[in-house]
Design a protein around this motif. Structure first.
Motif, PDB file in Angstrom:
ATOM      1  N   LEU A  17       1.771  -0.200  -3.090  1.00  0.00           N
ATOM      2  CA  LEU A  17       0.797  -1.213  -2.674  1.00  0.00           C
ATOM      3  C   LEU A  17      -0.537  -0.573  -2.292  1.00  0.00           C
ATOM      4  CD1 LEU A  17       2.739  -3.846  -0.555  1.00  0.00           C
ATOM      5  CD2 LEU A  17       1.634  -4.174  -2.749  1.00  0.00           C
ATOM      6  N   GLU A  18      -0.484   0.612  -1.716  1.00  0.00           N
ATOM      7  CA  GLU A  18      -1.715   1.291  -1.316  1.00  0.00           C
ATOM      8  C   GLU A  18      -2.530   1.781  -2.512  1.00  0.00           C
ATOM      9  OE1 GLU A  18      -3.319   1.526   1.611  1.00  0.00           O
ATOM     10  OE2 GLU A  18      -1.779   0.115   2.260  1.00  0.00           O
ATOM     11  N   MET A  20      -3.074  -0.042  -5.100  1.00  0.00           N
ATOM     12  CA  MET A  20      -3.676  -1.227  -5.708  1.00  0.00           C
ATOM     13  C   MET A  20      -4.983  -1.595  -5.015  1.00  0.00           C
ATOM     14  SD  MET A  20      -0.210  -3.472  -6.058  1.00  0.00           S
ATOM     15  CE  MET A  20      -0.890  -4.702  -7.134  1.00  0.00           C
ATOM     16  N   SER A  21      -5.834  -2.339  -5.741  1.00  0.00           N
ATOM     17  CA  SER A  21      -7.040  -2.895  -5.122  1.00  0.00           C
ATOM     18  C   SER A  21      -6.802  -4.389  -4.924  1.00  0.00           C
ATOM     19  CB  SER A  21      -8.260  -2.646  -6.000  1.00  0.00           C
ATOM     20  OG  SER A  21      -8.095  -3.254  -7.260  1.00  0.00           O
ATOM     21  N   TRP A  22      -7.490  -4.963  -3.942  1.00  0.00           N
ATOM     22  CA  TRP A  22      -7.237  -6.341  -3.545  1.00  0.00           C
ATOM     23  C   TRP A  22      -8.503  -7.160  -3.700  1.00  0.00           C
ATOM     24  CZ3 TRP A  22      -2.279  -6.974  -3.398  1.00  0.00           C
ATOM     25  CH2 TRP A  22      -1.490  -5.861  -3.176  1.00  0.00           C
ATOM     26  N   SER A  24      -9.120 -10.446  -2.875  1.00  0.00           N
ATOM     27  CA  SER A  24      -9.520 -11.405  -1.850  1.00  0.00           C
ATOM     28  C   SER A  24      -8.901 -11.058  -0.502  1.00  0.00           C
ATOM     29  CB  SER A  24      -9.093 -12.815  -2.255  1.00  0.00           C
ATOM     30  OG  SER A  24      -7.684 -12.895  -2.296  1.00  0.00           O
ATOM     31  N   ALA A  27      -4.946 -11.159   0.468  1.00  0.00           N
ATOM     32  CA  ALA A  27      -4.077 -10.908  -0.687  1.00  0.00           C
ATOM     33  C   ALA A  27      -3.109  -9.761  -0.421  1.00  0.00           C
ATOM     34  CB  ALA A  27      -4.922 -10.619  -1.933  1.00  0.00           C
ATOM     35  N   LYS A  28      -3.592  -8.720   0.232  1.00  0.00           N
ATOM     36  CA  LYS A  28      -2.734  -7.577   0.530  1.00  0.00           C
ATOM     37  C   LYS A  28      -1.630  -7.970   1.509  1.00  0.00           C
ATOM     38  CE  LYS A  28      -2.890  -2.758   1.980  1.00  0.00           C
ATOM     39  NZ  LYS A  28      -3.796  -1.681   2.403  1.00  0.00           N
ATOM     40  N   GLU A  29      -2.003  -8.707   2.554  1.00  0.00           N
ATOM     41  CA  GLU A  29      -1.006  -9.135   3.534  1.00  0.00           C
ATOM     42  C   GLU A  29       0.047 -10.039   2.901  1.00  0.00           C
ATOM     43  OE1 GLU A  29      -4.248  -8.859   4.127  1.00  0.00           O
ATOM     44  OE2 GLU A  29      -4.143  -7.277   5.632  1.00  0.00           O
ATOM     45  N   ARG A  30      -0.397 -10.900   1.995  1.00  0.00           N
ATOM     46  CA  ARG A  30       0.540 -11.776   1.276  1.00  0.00           C
ATOM     47  C   ARG A  30       1.485 -10.931   0.412  1.00  0.00           C
ATOM     48  NH1 ARG A  30      -2.971 -15.208   0.352  1.00  0.00           N
ATOM     49  NH2 ARG A  30      -3.806 -14.384  -1.585  1.00  0.00           N
ATOM     50  N   ALA A  31       0.953  -9.930  -0.258  1.00  0.00           N
ATOM     51  CA  ALA A  31       1.781  -9.050  -1.093  1.00  0.00           C
ATOM     52  C   ALA A  31       2.776  -8.263  -0.246  1.00  0.00           C
ATOM     53  CB  ALA A  31       0.900  -8.100  -1.899  1.00  0.00           C
TER      54      ALA A  31
END
Length: 78
Positions: A17-18, A20-22, A24, A27-31
């Motif tokens: 996950l780290e 990846m780029s986000w 919005s 979006a990261k917290e949702r993922a």
């Protein structure tokens, strides 16, 4: 990699996950919740511990070194 020598699935997932780029906010917290089934607070605790884990450095040196630099900069700025 799983076992005594490597990282568990959860740790590998955190590092993935780290990388990846986000696009919005949120979006990261949702993922984090959907992919890893953990609260963001726990995710960041685990991530911080991984940055000091030599197994994480061996698994993904580019990501771990980048995050270590960010952490050092943030600590210095405080």
């Amino acid at each position: 990699m799983v076992g005594d020598e490597g990282l568990g699935e959860r740790e590998v997932g955190v590092l993935a996950l780290e990388r990846m780029s986000w696009a919005s906010p949120g979006a990261k917290e949702r993922a984090i919740r959907e992919r890893l089934d953990m609260a963001p607070v726990r995710y960041y605790q685990l991530l911080n511990a991984l940055l000091d884990d030599p197994r994480a450095l061996a698994h993904d040196p580019v990501t771990v070194n980048r995050l270590r630099r960010v952490r050092t900069t943030r600590r210095t700025d405080r």
